[in-house]
Structures are given as C-alpha cells and as structure tokens.
Design a protein around this motif. Structure first.
Motif, PDB file in Angstrom:
ATOM      1  N   ARG A  32      48.258  23.461  35.887  1.00  0.00           N
ATOM      2  CA  ARG A  32      47.475  24.645  36.197  1.00  0.00           C
ATOM      3  C   ARG A  32      46.146  24.623  36.663  1.00  0.00           C
ATOM      4  O   ARG A  32      45.477  24.027  35.655  1.00  0.00           O
ATOM      5  CB  ARG A  32      48.103  25.760  35.259  1.00  0.00           C
ATOM      6  CG  ARG A  32      47.641  27.306  35.623  1.00  0.00           C
ATOM      7  CD  ARG A  32      48.122  28.251  34.561  1.00  0.00           C
ATOM      8  NE  ARG A  32      47.598  29.485  34.703  1.00  0.00           N
ATOM      9  CZ  ARG A  32      46.795  29.955  33.594  1.00  0.00           C
ATOM     10  NH1 ARG A  32      46.292  29.384  32.541  1.00  0.00           N
ATOM     11  NH2 ARG A  32      46.327  31.278  34.003  1.00  0.00           N
ATOM     12  N   HIS A  33      45.468  25.317  37.602  1.00  0.00           N
ATOM     13  CA  HIS A  33      44.463  24.936  38.016  1.00  0.00           C
ATOM     14  C   HIS A  33      43.678  26.352  38.612  1.00  0.00           C
ATOM     15  O   HIS A  33      44.263  26.827  39.531  1.00  0.00           O
ATOM     16  CB  HIS A  33      44.120  23.863  39.004  1.00  0.00           C
ATOM     17  CG  HIS A  33      42.923  23.749  39.691  1.00  0.00           C
ATOM     18  ND1 HIS A  33      41.707  23.152  39.010  1.00  0.00           N
ATOM     19  CD2 HIS A  33      42.343  24.058  40.852  1.00  0.00           C
ATOM     20  CE1 HIS A  33      40.785  23.081  39.851  1.00  0.00           C
ATOM     21  NE2 HIS A  33      41.222  23.780  40.867  1.00  0.00           N
ATOM     22  N   ALA A  34      42.428  26.384  38.183  1.00  0.00           N
ATOM     23  CA  ALA A  34      41.521  27.689  38.936  1.00  0.00           C
ATOM     24  C   ALA A  34      40.333  27.217  39.208  1.00  0.00           C
ATOM     25  O   ALA A  34      39.731  26.214  38.387  1.00  0.00           O
ATOM     26  CB  ALA A  34      41.479  28.922  38.097  1.00  0.00           C
ATOM     27  N   ASP A  35      39.645  27.509  40.211  1.00  0.00           N
ATOM     28  CA  ASP A  35      38.227  27.063  40.515  1.00  0.00           C
ATOM     29  C   ASP A  35      37.430  28.103  41.306  1.00  0.00           C
ATOM     30  O   ASP A  35      37.870  29.025  41.684  1.00  0.00           O
ATOM     31  CB  ASP A  35      38.177  25.682  41.245  1.00  0.00           C
ATOM     32  CG  ASP A  35      39.054  25.712  42.739  1.00  0.00           C
ATOM     33  OD1 ASP A  35      38.641  26.672  43.319  1.00  0.00           O
ATOM     34  OD2 ASP A  35      39.433  24.746  43.201  1.00  0.00           O
ATOM     35  N   ARG A  72      43.896  28.917  42.834  1.00  0.00           N
ATOM     36  CA  ARG A  72      44.591  29.201  41.713  1.00  0.00           C
ATOM     37  C   ARG A  72      46.258  28.742  41.989  1.00  0.00           C
ATOM     38  O   ARG A  72      46.689  29.283  42.824  1.00  0.00           O
ATOM     39  CB  ARG A  72      44.684  30.731  41.320  1.00  0.00           C
ATOM     40  CG  ARG A  72      43.455  31.254  41.221  1.00  0.00           C
ATOM     41  CD  ARG A  72      43.714  31.840  39.606  1.00  0.00           C
ATOM     42  NE  ARG A  72      42.240  32.282  38.967  1.00  0.00           N
ATOM     43  CZ  ARG A  72      42.269  32.936  37.888  1.00  0.00           C
ATOM     44  NH1 ARG A  72      43.129  33.233  37.221  1.00  0.00           N
ATOM     45  NH2 ARG A  72      41.093  33.386  37.747  1.00  0.00           N
ATOM     46  N   GLU A  73      46.591  27.478  41.334  1.00  0.00           N
ATOM     47  CA  GLU A  73      47.714  26.818  41.706  1.00  0.00           C
ATOM     48  C   GLU A  73      48.356  26.281  40.490  1.00  0.00           C
ATOM     49  O   GLU A  73      47.766  25.947  39.418  1.00  0.00           O
ATOM     50  CB  GLU A  73      47.448  25.935  42.783  1.00  0.00           C
ATOM     51  CG  GLU A  73      47.211  26.419  43.919  1.00  0.00           C
ATOM     52  CD  GLU A  73      47.386  25.482  45.335  1.00  0.00           C
ATOM     53  OE1 GLU A  73      48.669  25.292  45.633  1.00  0.00           O
ATOM     54  OE2 GLU A  73      46.303  25.043  45.571  1.00  0.00           O
ATOM     55  N   THR A  74      49.533  26.062  40.561  1.00  0.00           N
ATOM     56  CA  THR A  74      50.482  25.392  39.661  1.00  0.00           C
ATOM     57  C   THR A  74      51.053  24.288  40.264  1.00  0.00           C
ATOM     58  O   THR A  74      51.434  24.304  41.462  1.00  0.00           O
ATOM     59  CB  THR A  74      51.262  26.220  38.754  1.00  0.00           C
ATOM     60  OG1 THR A  74      52.438  26.693  39.492  1.00  0.00           O
ATOM     61  CG2 THR A  74      50.733  27.424  37.963  1.00  0.00           C
ATOM     62  N   ASP A 110      34.484  37.343  41.851  1.00  0.00           N
ATOM     63  CA  ASP A 110      34.206  36.939  40.490  1.00  0.00           C
ATOM     64  C   ASP A 110      35.644  36.185  40.370  1.00  0.00           C
ATOM     65  O   ASP A 110      36.710  36.634  40.198  1.00  0.00           O
ATOM     66  CB  ASP A 110      34.195  38.060  39.605  1.00  0.00           C
ATOM     67  CG  ASP A 110      34.291  37.397  38.207  1.00  0.00           C
ATOM     68  OD1 ASP A 110      34.357  36.068  38.131  1.00  0.00           O
ATOM     69  OD2 ASP A 110      34.190  38.223  37.065  1.00  0.00           O
ATOM     70  N   TYR A 111      35.528  34.783  40.780  1.00  0.00           N
ATOM     71  CA  TYR A 111      36.580  33.717  40.607  1.00  0.00           C
ATOM     72  C   TYR A 111      37.441  33.757  39.217  1.00  0.00           C
ATOM     73  O   TYR A 111      38.396  33.119  39.188  1.00  0.00           O
ATOM     74  CB  TYR A 111      36.379  32.403  41.395  1.00  0.00           C
ATOM     75  CG  TYR A 111      35.076  31.975  40.702  1.00  0.00           C
ATOM     76  CD1 TYR A 111      35.188  31.224  39.393  1.00  0.00           C
ATOM     77  CD2 TYR A 111      33.891  31.978  41.361  1.00  0.00           C
ATOM     78  CE1 TYR A 111      33.871  30.552  39.062  1.00  0.00           C
ATOM     79  CE2 TYR A 111      32.853  31.588  40.912  1.00  0.00           C
ATOM     80  CZ  TYR A 111      32.779  30.711  39.694  1.00  0.00           C
ATOM     81  OH  TYR A 111      31.458  30.218  39.313  1.00  0.00           O
ATOM     82  N   ALA A 129      40.053  40.453  40.395  1.00  0.00           N
ATOM     83  CA  ALA A 129      38.748  40.632  41.481  1.00  0.00           C
ATOM     84  C   ALA A 129      39.238  40.108  42.770  1.00  0.00           C
ATOM     85  O   ALA A 129      38.320  39.991  43.601  1.00  0.00           O
ATOM     86  CB  ALA A 129      37.647  40.272  40.813  1.00  0.00           C
ATOM     87  N   PHE A 130      40.343  39.392  42.885  1.00  0.00           N
ATOM     88  CA  PHE A 130      40.769  38.618  44.083  1.00  0.00           C
ATOM     89  C   PHE A 130      41.177  39.630  45.127  1.00  0.00           C
ATOM     90  O   PHE A 130      41.387  40.586  44.833  1.00  0.00           O
ATOM     91  CB  PHE A 130      41.749  37.666  43.785  1.00  0.00           C
ATOM     92  CG  PHE A 130      41.532  36.251  43.140  1.00  0.00           C
ATOM     93  CD1 PHE A 130      42.087  35.112  43.998  1.00  0.00           C
ATOM     94  CD2 PHE A 130      40.530  36.161  42.072  1.00  0.00           C
ATOM     95  CE1 PHE A 130      41.543  33.927  43.428  1.00  0.00           C
ATOM     96  CE2 PHE A 130      40.663  34.852  41.600  1.00  0.00           C
ATOM     97  CZ  PHE A 130      41.023  33.895  42.322  1.00  0.00           C
TER      98      PHE A 130
END
Length: 320
Positions: free
Chosen positions: A93-96, A101-103, A309-310, A315-316
C-alpha cells in the motif's frame, strides 16, 4: 510465464571478491528490524550504484489500517535516488505527494524515481497474522539527473515478468533491466539488472551478466547453496561481491542444496561519484543536503506536487 534461458551461458565464471553476511538494522527507530545486504555487508564504494537493500520476512501484527489516512510507515521525504518496494508475499500500500494512492498484490512492486523530491507513506494493507516477505531497494542516480521530475509506477503480479529456467530448475522474476528475453518494469535512471532467482533444491542455474555492468552482487536471502562459481557451502544471509571488471568473465553458476533457495542478483554500472547521504536524502555534496533540509523546514519540499493536501483522502478532487 515465459520459458527461456540466456543465449550464452558458457562464459567463464566471474571470480568472487569476497563473501560477507547480512546485517540487522532498525530503520524505524523502534523494535522493528530488517536484514540488510548493503550497505551493512557490502559498503557503498563496492555496491555502487546500489545504495541499500533491506529484506524483511515477518508476520504482520498490526493488520490493516482503520482509516484511509493511516500508514504504519508514516509520511517521509526522499530526494536523489530510485526506490523499489518489491513484495513476495503480503499486500503493498502506497501514498505519495504526486497524488498516487494504490495497493498491489504479491508478487508485485511499487517503484519511484524520486528525483527532485517525493513525500510518501507505506503499509497498512495486509491482514494481521499474514506472513510478509519483501525488499526495499535504493539505487543511486547520476548527479545531473538528481533533480529530474519524479516518476512512479505500480506493478501488479500480472505485469511482473517471470521466466521459467531451462530443465525446470527454478524461475527468475526480472525486476529491472533486460534479461532472459524480457525487460523488468522498474524504470531506473542508471543501467542495472535486478533479478529474483528461485532455485529448486538440488538444481543449478547458469546466467551471463550483461557486459559493461561493473558491479555484481548476489544476495542469498533464503535457503542455502551448495556452490556459487566454485565456492562451496554458501549459507543463508550471505552477500557475495563478484568481480565484474572483465567483460570476458560474465558467467554465473549457482547450485542449491537440499532446499529451495532465493537469490537476488544486483548488477549495475558504477557512477563513481561522491555521495552525500542524510537519511532518505542522497545527493553529491553536503551543501545540497543543507539546501534540501532548508526546503523541508520552510515547506518548499517537494517542489513538484499536487495542488491539494495529498495526506488527506477527503481533500482529493471528487471524480464526477
């Protein structure tokens, strides 16, 4: 799954410079430990362009995140390197700061060429009690490419090239570079080969490392080997630095013992540039490090990011 073998595997064997043992590090500043092939076992001047390889094999204790904005590995910056998180088991799982935002399932990979800067957070997609196995790998980039715009990719299992080795002796997952008739999906700046070999018990594999790559490292992360290029009785956790200085000596021969073995190959072209390293920031001078720290303190880092605000999912931008 492809079935292939190197066109030329009869090249004379690469000599072994030395064999070291993996280290143990605590990258999170707490009880959580990982095994490290380099720089703990192989210092940076020998592993160039590879900066770091952390290996983890553990049971997930925390479990899945309870909120979209919760990450066990909290938000942190990177600049001046390429990074891959490669999972053999578990869920990634990742966010940047680019708004990703992905798994991803395993075996699979998430990678970034962080360039001028990225903030990201990781973890929180695996059920408690699940066995997790994987790597985080850092690769240096040339001085004139360190401030490139960042790039990102997620590689699910179906897009990770897997090659069946001849005679049924195992498989090779090609993570980066050209090998065995396929190209790995990790889009590194520097020229490298990264391959995860699974060698079945008692079986042998032969491989020729690409000419011009003057660093070659084998990391026996799982199982024991009967031999590597004539050196016998290689234990799990061994990190082998090969002599890659001669294009006439490119051959690699590995034989497993009485259990399956996992062996990572790292081959690359040396940068031969100075390294200024401050945690997750890798530049060429201390002045560049100070500039980066100043940007972090002033809120100017990362210079390229989405407008919202990532760190907050609410906030997306809403998809109509």
């Amino acid at each position: 799954m492809l079935s292939s073998y190197p066109k030329s595997y009869a090249a004379m064997s690469m000599p072994i410079k030395f064999i070291a043992h993996q280290g143990i590090t605590h990258p999170f500043g707490d009880h959580r430990a990982v095994k490290q092939a380099f720089p703990s076992a192989i210092p940076s001047e020998h592993s160039d362009p590879f900066l770091m390889c952390d290996y983890f094999d553990l049971v997930e204790t925390t479990g899945k995140a309870r909120h979209d904005d919760d990450f066990p590995i909290d938000w942190h910056p990177h600049r001046g390197m390429d990074i891959a998180t490669y999972l053999r088991s578990g869920v990634g799982r990742h966010a940047d700061s680019l708004g990703n935002r992905e798994t991803f399932d395993s075996p699979g990979m998430q990678w970034m060429s962080v360039g001028s800067g990225v903030e990201h957070a990781e973890g929180g997609a695996t059920d408690a009690g699940t066995y997790m196995q994987g790597f985080q790998i850092w690769i240096n980039v040339p001085a004139d490419r360190k401030m490139d715009d960042p790039r990102y990719g997620t590689v699910p299992s179906k897009d990770l090239p897997t090659v069946t080795l001849r005679d049924g002796g195992g498989t090779a997952l090609v993570l980066a570079g050209d090998a065995l008739g396929v190209r790995g999906p990790f889009e590194t700046v520097q020229d490298v080969q990264m391959i995860d070999f699974r060698v079945e018990k008692g079986a042998s594999l032969k491989f020729s490392i690409t000419e011009g790559l003057d660093t070659a490292i084998l990391y026996v992360y799982e199982g024991c080997l009967k031999s590597v290029n004539g050196e016998n009785d290689i234990q799990a956790g061994s990190v082998i630095l090969l002599d890659a200085d001669f294009d006439a000596l490119r051959g690699l021969k590995v034989q497993a013992k009485d259990e399956d073995a996992g062996v990572m190959l790292f081959a690359g072209k040396k940068l031969k540039e100075p390294i200024a390293w401050h945690g997750p920031i890798v530049m060429n001078t201390q002045e560049q490090i100070r500039t980066t720290l100043s940007e972090l303190r002033s809120g100017k880092f990362p210079p390229k990011r989405v407008e919202w605000d990532y760190k907050r999912m609410d906030a997306f931008p809403k998809i109509e």
